[in-house]
Design an enzyme around this catalytic site. Structure first.
Site, PDB file in Angstrom:
ATOM      1  N   TYR A  23      30.852  11.526  24.887  1.00 12.63           N
ATOM      2  CA  TYR A  23      29.584  12.119  25.329  1.00 12.63           C
ATOM      3  C   TYR A  23      29.485  13.584  24.931  1.00 12.63           C
ATOM      4  CZ  TYR A  23      25.805  13.564  28.390  1.00 12.63           C
ATOM      5  OH  TYR A  23      24.629  14.060  28.877  1.00 12.63           O
ATOM      6  N   TRP A  26      26.490  16.998  23.575  1.00 17.37           N
ATOM      7  CA  TRP A  26      25.265  17.445  22.918  1.00 17.37           C
ATOM      8  C   TRP A  26      25.450  17.752  21.444  1.00 17.37           C
ATOM      9  CZ3 TRP A  26      20.184  19.593  24.201  1.00 17.37           C
ATOM     10  CH2 TRP A  26      19.646  19.013  25.355  1.00 17.37           C
TER      11      TRP A  26
HETATM   12  N1  LIG Z   1      29.020  20.964  37.420  1.00 22.28           N
HETATM   13  C1  LIG Z   1      28.144  20.495  36.536  1.00 22.28           C
HETATM   14  N2  LIG Z   1      28.585  19.885  35.416  1.00 22.28           N
HETATM   15  C2  LIG Z   1      27.705  19.430  34.508  1.00 22.28           C
HETATM   16  C3  LIG Z   1      26.315  19.567  34.710  1.00 22.28           C
HETATM   17  C4  LIG Z   1      25.865  20.188  35.909  1.00 22.28           C
HETATM   18  O1  LIG Z   1      24.651  20.310  36.163  1.00 22.28           O
HETATM   19  N3  LIG Z   1      26.807  20.655  36.782  1.00 22.28           N
HETATM   20  N4  LIG Z   1      25.447  19.104  33.758  1.00 22.28           N
HETATM   21  C5  LIG Z   1      25.899  17.987  32.961  1.00 22.28           C
HETATM   22  C6  LIG Z   1      24.991  17.728  31.860  1.00 22.28           C
HETATM   23  S1  LIG Z   1      23.366  17.428  32.298  1.00 22.28           S
HETATM   24  C7  LIG Z   1      25.393  17.645  30.568  1.00 22.28           C
HETATM   25  S2  LIG Z   1      24.256  17.111  29.408  1.00 22.28           S
HETATM   26  C8  LIG Z   1      26.780  17.913  30.170  1.00 22.28           C
HETATM   27  C9  LIG Z   1      26.909  18.625  28.819  1.00 22.28           C
HETATM   28  O2  LIG Z   1      28.185  18.498  28.332  1.00 22.28           O
HETATM   29  P1  LIG Z   1      28.495  18.603  26.758  1.00 22.28           P
HETATM   30  O3  LIG Z   1      27.385  18.018  25.969  1.00 22.28           O
HETATM   31  O4  LIG Z   1      29.856  18.061  26.534  1.00 22.28           O
HETATM   32  O5  LIG Z   1      28.503  20.177  26.568  1.00 22.28           O
HETATM   33  P2  LIG Z   1      28.465  21.097  25.279  1.00 22.28           P
HETATM   34  O6  LIG Z   1      28.943  22.419  25.717  1.00 22.28           O
HETATM   35  O7  LIG Z   1      27.112  21.038  24.656  1.00 22.28           O
HETATM   36  O8  LIG Z   1      29.562  20.441  24.352  1.00 22.28           O
HETATM   37  C10 LIG Z   1      29.349  20.164  23.015  1.00 22.28           C
HETATM   38  C11 LIG Z   1      30.646  20.405  22.254  1.00 22.28           C
HETATM   39  O9  LIG Z   1      30.477  19.912  20.929  1.00 22.28           O
HETATM   40  C12 LIG Z   1      30.923  20.884  19.994  1.00 22.28           C
HETATM   41  N5  LIG Z   1      30.115  20.677  18.782  1.00 22.28           N
HETATM   42  C13 LIG Z   1      28.913  21.206  18.480  1.00 22.28           C
HETATM   43  N6  LIG Z   1      28.472  20.745  17.296  1.00 22.28           N
HETATM   44  C14 LIG Z   1      29.420  19.900  16.832  1.00 22.28           C
HETATM   45  C15 LIG Z   1      29.526  19.118  15.640  1.00 22.28           C
HETATM   46  O10 LIG Z   1      28.665  19.101  14.785  1.00 22.28           O
HETATM   47  N7  LIG Z   1      30.642  18.349  15.538  1.00 22.28           N
HETATM   48  C16 LIG Z   1      31.626  18.338  16.476  1.00 22.28           C
HETATM   49  N8  LIG Z   1      32.678  17.553  16.263  1.00 22.28           N
HETATM   50  N9  LIG Z   1      31.563  19.098  17.583  1.00 22.28           N
HETATM   51  C17 LIG Z   1      30.467  19.854  17.761  1.00 22.28           C
HETATM   52  C18 LIG Z   1      30.716  22.207  20.663  1.00 22.28           C
HETATM   53  O11 LIG Z   1      31.568  23.193  20.103  1.00 22.28           O
HETATM   54  C19 LIG Z   1      31.010  21.868  22.123  1.00 22.28           C
HETATM   55  O12 LIG Z   1      32.358  22.052  22.434  1.00 22.28           O
HETATM   56  O13 LIG Z   1      27.414  18.706  31.184  1.00 22.28           O
HETATM   57  C20 LIG Z   1      27.336  18.085  32.452  1.00 22.28           C
HETATM   58  N10 LIG Z   1      28.183  18.819  33.392  1.00 22.28           N
HETATM   59  N1  LIG Z   2      19.364  27.270  28.987  1.00 24.18           N
HETATM   60  C1  LIG Z   2      19.743  26.006  29.157  1.00 24.18           C
HETATM   61  N2  LIG Z   2      18.812  25.038  29.358  1.00 24.18           N
HETATM   62  C2  LIG Z   2      19.189  23.754  29.541  1.00 24.18           C
HETATM   63  C3  LIG Z   2      20.555  23.371  29.494  1.00 24.18           C
HETATM   64  C4  LIG Z   2      21.526  24.401  29.291  1.00 24.18           C
HETATM   65  O1  LIG Z   2      22.738  24.156  29.266  1.00 24.18           O
HETATM   66  N3  LIG Z   2      21.080  25.692  29.130  1.00 24.18           N
HETATM   67  N4  LIG Z   2      20.903  22.055  29.661  1.00 24.18           N
HETATM   68  C5  LIG Z   2      19.880  21.042  29.410  1.00 24.18           C
HETATM   69  C6  LIG Z   2      20.288  19.755  29.973  1.00 24.18           C
HETATM   70  S1  LIG Z   2      21.498  18.868  29.193  1.00 24.18           S
HETATM   71  C7  LIG Z   2      19.724  19.211  31.069  1.00 24.18           C
HETATM   72  S2  LIG Z   2      20.218  17.670  31.617  1.00 24.18           S
HETATM   73  C8  LIG Z   2      18.653  19.905  31.797  1.00 24.18           C
HETATM   74  C9  LIG Z   2      18.921  19.816  33.305  1.00 24.18           C
HETATM   75  O2  LIG Z   2      17.812  20.144  34.030  1.00 24.18           O
HETATM   76  P1  LIG Z   2      17.982  20.296  35.618  1.00 24.18           P
HETATM   77  O3  LIG Z   2      18.878  19.252  36.109  1.00 24.18           O
HETATM   78  O4  LIG Z   2      16.643  20.370  36.206  1.00 24.18           O
HETATM   79  O5  LIG Z   2      18.689  21.714  35.650  1.00 24.18           O
HETATM   80  P2  LIG Z   2      19.544  22.522  36.709  1.00 24.18           P
HETATM   81  O6  LIG Z   2      19.572  23.912  36.171  1.00 24.18           O
HETATM   82  O7  LIG Z   2      20.822  21.857  36.983  1.00 24.18           O
HETATM   83  O8  LIG Z   2      18.678  22.464  38.031  1.00 24.18           O
HETATM   84  C10 LIG Z   2      17.395  23.058  38.127  1.00 24.18           C
HETATM   85  C11 LIG Z   2      17.267  23.748  39.440  1.00 24.18           C
HETATM   86  O9  LIG Z   2      17.331  22.804  40.489  1.00 24.18           O
HETATM   87  C12 LIG Z   2      17.711  23.493  41.678  1.00 24.18           C
HETATM   88  N5  LIG Z   2      18.427  22.585  42.559  1.00 24.18           N
HETATM   89  C13 LIG Z   2      19.725  22.215  42.508  1.00 24.18           C
HETATM   90  N6  LIG Z   2      20.032  21.367  43.518  1.00 24.18           N
HETATM   91  C14 LIG Z   2      18.884  21.196  44.208  1.00 24.18           C
HETATM   92  C15 LIG Z   2      18.528  20.421  45.381  1.00 24.18           C
HETATM   93  O10 LIG Z   2      19.324  19.706  45.966  1.00 24.18           O
HETATM   94  N7  LIG Z   2      17.230  20.488  45.785  1.00 24.18           N
HETATM   95  C16 LIG Z   2      16.297  21.246  45.158  1.00 24.18           C
HETATM   96  N8  LIG Z   2      15.061  21.228  45.619  1.00 24.18           N
HETATM   97  N9  LIG Z   2      16.602  21.992  44.084  1.00 24.18           N
HETATM   98  C17 LIG Z   2      17.875  21.957  43.609  1.00 24.18           C
HETATM   99  C18 LIG Z   2      18.612  24.634  41.230  1.00 24.18           C
HETATM  100  O11 LIG Z   2      18.204  25.817  41.888  1.00 24.18           O
HETATM  101  C19 LIG Z   2      18.427  24.684  39.721  1.00 24.18           C
HETATM  102  O12 LIG Z   2      18.145  25.980  39.233  1.00 24.18           O
HETATM  103  O13 LIG Z   2      18.586  21.272  31.419  1.00 24.18           O
HETATM  104  C20 LIG Z   2      18.537  21.441  29.999  1.00 24.18           C
HETATM  105  N10 LIG Z   2      18.227  22.822  29.732  1.00 24.18           N
HETATM  106 MO   LIG Z   3      22.115  17.111  30.347  1.00 21.67          MO
END
Ligand SMILES: Nc1nc2c(c(=O)[nH]1)N[C@H]1C(S)=C(S)[C@@H](COP(=O)(O)OP(=O)(O)OC[C@H]3O[C@@H](n4cnc5c(=O)[nH]c(N)nc54)[C@H](O)[C@@H]3O)O[C@H]1N2
Ligand SMILES: Nc1nc2c(c(=O)[nH]1)N[C@H]1C(S)=C(S)[C@@H](COP(=O)(O)OP(=O)(O)OC[C@H]3O[C@@H](n4cnc5c(=O)[nH]c(N)nc54)[C@H](O)[C@@H]3O)O[C@H]1N2
Ligand SMILES: [Mo]
Length: 772
Positions: free
Chosen positions: A108, A110
């Site tokens: 998994y 991005w």
């Molecule tokens: N506590 C907490 N944890 C969370 C979340 C949260 O809200 N709270 N959010 C979750 C969510 S929504 C998501 S989507 C995940 C994201 O988790 P990830 O998608 O695993 O996060 P990234 O940091 O985007 O990791 C991408 C990695 O791929 C590498 N990479 C980039 N381009 C390439 C390429 O072309 N080839 C290869 N081989 N590698 C590459 C980058 O250097 C990086 O290390 O995290 C989750 N974890």
């Molecule tokens: N800059 C930036 N943008 C991103 C990403 C990133 O890594 N960086 N990640 C992308 C990805 S993979 C994803 S999945 C999306 C995720 O999108 P979201 O899941 O919506 O993102 P979060 O920032 O985790 O949460 C949004 C807000 O929800 C509020 N929140 C948290 N828990 C609760 C709750 O229990 N109740 C209520 N009412 N509010 C709550 C927090 O204050 C937080 O700022 O964002 C995307 N956008």
């Molecule tokens: Mo995500």
């Protein structure tokens, strides 16, 4: 001038020919993100993986040796030939001994923008030509949402594609009641690329139209301060209780739309007795919800009146379902909106995740973009994505998912490309223990991330700046010719070249490459996209012209859209994909499972950890780990832009002023955040814009334990996932529940350890060095 694209924007490149390239924001983007401007510099940082690297025990004793020493031992840099031979041998032996079902390549993550060098597509295609792999379903983004929504309303994919457009909201909505806001920080990003950031303009158009905004969230800034709004702070993970109390008020006052409930919904008759308390003895009245949510009963009554009297649009952020019982807030949102009877009316009803990424509220293109075919996976074993540590720890154990029961596969070989589990997974101390169980871990990485440091073999991978590609995203009006900007750093190769070289050794090169070079693939993928565009009446220039110009403009459909309009107009001609074809306030399919943590209709369940629960005595702060505003997840954490935002080199922890004062914590202090799962350092940032008892530590600070040897040592840099719990949202979805997490915070008075997250691991020179 040429162009490059990223998940956070398109950039113009000047000076690539002279060897002194620089980036500037895309001139056609009305609201470019600053995140990417430091990316080119970051791509050339000292923590790049420069040469193939193998963990010492594998060099000295052969592959499979001493898995418990992952993350502890030094690496030995070797030639490409040697590293590829070693991995090919290990893969071949694993598959021969225990079959493809013992290889986990769910991988998994991005990865980067660029439709050809998409790491997921590359790794899956590679393993499919080799007989398959154990994959994953769903995402960390939308684990619970992906499972519940198609059963009760519409799949998240369809909903994301078809949400009501901003212009309709501006024109028709009177009240925008949002749970979790429309965070502009998150809308900087979108899968694949952003060519045109539109969320700020969307919000502004609504503000100009005098839409009333109410932001129900623990954090005020989840709605931009430039949009006049009322902030209603709520305890994290209690939105369901508030939604139920709104439903109670609407029902007991007789404001619900009986006709709509009859014609377009099923199961309200099962839900109503739960609301009134007839079913379980507890009326879900505003006073009941006040105790749980911290929102005053009078405010709840006022909200119920407003939402019933006005054309109201109710939105829920994705974060709400990234929690224990994460299905419930979405189901309760759908149920409340159904009772109000405005679903399918312009500007009324509900929406999910406005602002979660850039494209929500826009219209997708009518044709698919350039896509590398992944082939077919003959292995049927899979895991719900966030159950990876369970899988490694409990091979053969059963788990339930989406109404069925399965067994965890017995995985010996883990291959990751394009993701960073030591950022994204919960309870990293547990993951570290589980990670040391399989025989082999291979990682393709650009940087010495924690995941790379905990691998057996690391293949150095190019960044987008070092290869040609095509940028595309389904709601963006451009195709971008992403031209190489710099030469590969060190000996880095693209994932395609790495997998091609492995395939050569494994006898599957012809199937994997189909005899094409990268450039030939780009042309082919583009030509196929051009053809499918043409079938929809969209004319794209020939590849050569596109590559020369750098940008191909795609006419996007700017027409207005109202989600569920056709279903509303005629539910039998346009049934939903649910069992009944209608909105399911009660789901018989879920009810019959008798899950203890998800019933037949929306319900309030106490989360495993929350401010009203018993655990809050010992750990009285609810920790939110939201998406970071200065980077994408862990990507670019080592860039100057992300580092400039840190406090004493650590991730900022936003704390409520009073909570900080009570603990003798001042702005800029180092704090230790801890619970029974782990502890980390962070830098205090004090705010009156965060609810009492809540702190926020954004995700993505690179995992940096004081000691790799012992899982559980102090994490020095501020990675919240040493604190979060690794439990599924429920038996139904098994979704990531990162937002359910209690901690305690104290001022850190110990000797301050240096941050080493951005340093490469130790290297060893082997005795027979020079044998390459
Ligand atoms: N506590 C907490 N944890 C969370 C979340 C949260 O809200 N709270 N959010 C979750 C969510 S929504 C998501 S989507 C995940 C994201 O988790 P990830 O998608 O695993 O996060 P990234 O940091 O985007 O990791 C991408 C990695 O791929 C590498 N990479 C980039 N381009 C390439 C390429 O072309 N080839 C290869 N081989 N590698 C590459 C980058 O250097 C990086 O290390 O995290 C989750 N974890
Ligand atoms: N800059 C930036 N943008 C991103 C990403 C990133 O890594 N960086 N990640 C992308 C990805 S993979 C994803 S999945 C999306 C995720 O999108 P979201 O899941 O919506 O993102 P979060 O920032 O985790 O949460 C949004 C807000 O929800 C509020 N929140 C948290 N828990 C609760 C709750 O229990 N109740 C209520 N009412 N509010 C709550 C927090 O204050 C937080 O700022 O964002 C995307 N956008
Ligand atoms: Mo995500």
């Amino acid at each position: 001038m040429s162009f490059t694209a990223a998940h956070w924007g398109v950039y113009e490149v000047e000076g690539a020919e002279t060897g002194r390239p620089s980036l500037r924001p895309f001139s056609r983007d009305p609201d470019p993100s600053p995140i990417g401007l430091a990316a080119l510099e970051a791509a050339q940082a000292p923590n790049r993986v420069r040469r193939p690297a193998v963990r010492l025990s594998w060099i000295e004793k052969g592959w499979g040796a001493n898995p418990e020493r992952r993350g502890v031992e030094p690496f030995v840099e070797v030639s490409w030939g040697e590293a590829l031979d070693l991995v090919a041998r290990a893969l071949q032996a694993t598959i021969k001994d225990s079959g493809n079902r013992s290889v986990f390549a769910g991988s998994y993550g991005w990865s980067s923008a660029g439709r050809f060098n998409h790491a997921q597509s590359q790794i899956h295609r590679f393993f499919n030509t080799l007989g398959g792999y154990v994959g994953h379903v769903d995402s960390y983004s939308l684990g619970a949402g992906n499972v519940i929504m198609p059963r009760i309303a519409m799949s998240m994919d369809r909903l994301i594609a078809a949400q009501t457009t901003w212009d309709v909201l501006a024109k028709n909505t009177e009240l925008f009641l949002s749970f979790g806001g429309v965070p502009l920080k998150n809308s900087q990003i979108s899968w694949g690329m952003v060519g045109r950031h539109t969320v700020r303009a969307g919000l502004r158009s609504m503000a100009e139209a005098k839409v009333q905004f109410i932001n129900i969230s623990p954090v005020r800034s989840d709605l931009d301060s430039s949009v006049p709004h009322e902030w209603v702070p709520i305890r994290p993970n209690t939105d369901t209780a508030l939604l139920l109390a709104l439903a109670f008020e609407v029902y007991t006052r007789g404001w619900h739309d009986k006709q709509f409930l009859r014609t377009h919904c099923v199961g309200f008759d099962r839900f109503a007795p739960y609301l009134t308390g007839e079913a379980d003895g507890i009326a879900k009245a505003p006073e009941w919800a006040q105790q749980i949510t911290g929102v005053a009963a009078s405010k709840i009554r006022e909200l119920a009146r407003l939402v019933s009297a006005k054309r109201s649009f109710i939105t829920a952020a994705w974060s709400l379902q990234r929690a224990h019982h994460g299905e419930q807030p979405y189901w309760a949102t759908v149920a409340l909106a159904a009772m109000l009877g405005q679903i399918g009316l312009p500007g009324g009803g509900f929406g999910i995740g406005y602002g979660a990424v850039n494209g929500i509220g826009g219209t997708p293109l009518p044709f698919p973009g350039p896509t590398l075919p992944q082939g077919r996976n003959p292995v049927s074993e899979f895991i719900p994505v966030a159950r990876v540590a369970d899988m490694l720890e409990k091979p053969g154990a059963s788990f339930s998912y989406n109404g069925k029961s399965y067994k965890y596969p017995e995985v010996d070989f883990v291959y990751w490309a394009g993701g960073n589990p030591f950022h994204h997974h919960q309870d990293l101390n547990r993951l570290l223990r589980a990670w040391r169980l399989p025989k082999a871990v291979v990682v393709n990485e650009q940087f010495w991330t924690a995941t790379a440091k905990a691998a057996d073999v690391v293949f150095p991978t190019t960044t987008t700046f070092e290869r040609d590609d095509i940028g595309f995203a389904s709601k963006e009006p451009y195709l971008i010719a992403m031209r190489k900007v710099i030469s590969p750093v060190g000996e880095a190769r693209s994932d395609y070249d790495i997998f091609s070289a492995l395939a050569r050794r494994l006898g599957t090169e012809a199937e994997f490459t189909e005899g094409r070079s990268s450039q030939e693939w780009l042309q082919l993928l583009y030509d196929r996209c051009q053809q499918s565009a043409q079938n929809k009446g969209v004319v794209l220039p020939p590849f050569e012209t596109f590559w020369e110009n750098g940008v191909a403009e795609i006419p996007v459909d700017e027409s207005s859209h109202v989600t569920f309009a056709d279903f509303r107009a005629d539910p039998s001609a346009h049934p939903l994909g649910t069992r009944s074809g209608k909105l399911e306030i009660f789901s018989q399919d879920i009810a019959v499972r008798n899950y203890p943590d998800c019933g037949g209709h929306p319900m309030w369940f106490e989360p495993a950890e929350w401010l009203g629960g018993p655990g809050s005595q010992k750990h009285p702060i609810h920790l939110l780990s939201d998406q970071p505003h200065t980077r994408l997840h862990s990507q670019l954490d080592h860039s100057s832009y992300s580092r400039d935002n840190k406090v004493q080199g650590r991730e900022p922890a936003v704390m409520n002023l009073h909570d900080a004062q009570e603990r003798g914590i001042r702005e800029g202090d180092l704090v230790r955040i801890f619970n029974d799962r782990g502890s980390c350092l962070a830098g205090a940032r004090l705010s009156d814009g965060i609810a009492r008892g809540v702190a926020k530590l954004s995700t993505g600070a690179w995992f940096d334990p004081e000691s790799w040897a012992v899982a559980g040592s102090l994490e020095k840099h501020g990675n919240p996932n040493v604190l979060t719990a690794d439990v599924g949202a429920s038996q139904l979805s098994q979704g990531c529940a990162a937002q359910t997490c209690l901690v305690q915070i104290e001022r850190f008075l110990g000797a301050v350890p240096p941050v080493t997250a951005f340093m490469p691991p130790p290297f060893a020179v082997r005795k027979d060095e020079g044998a390459d």
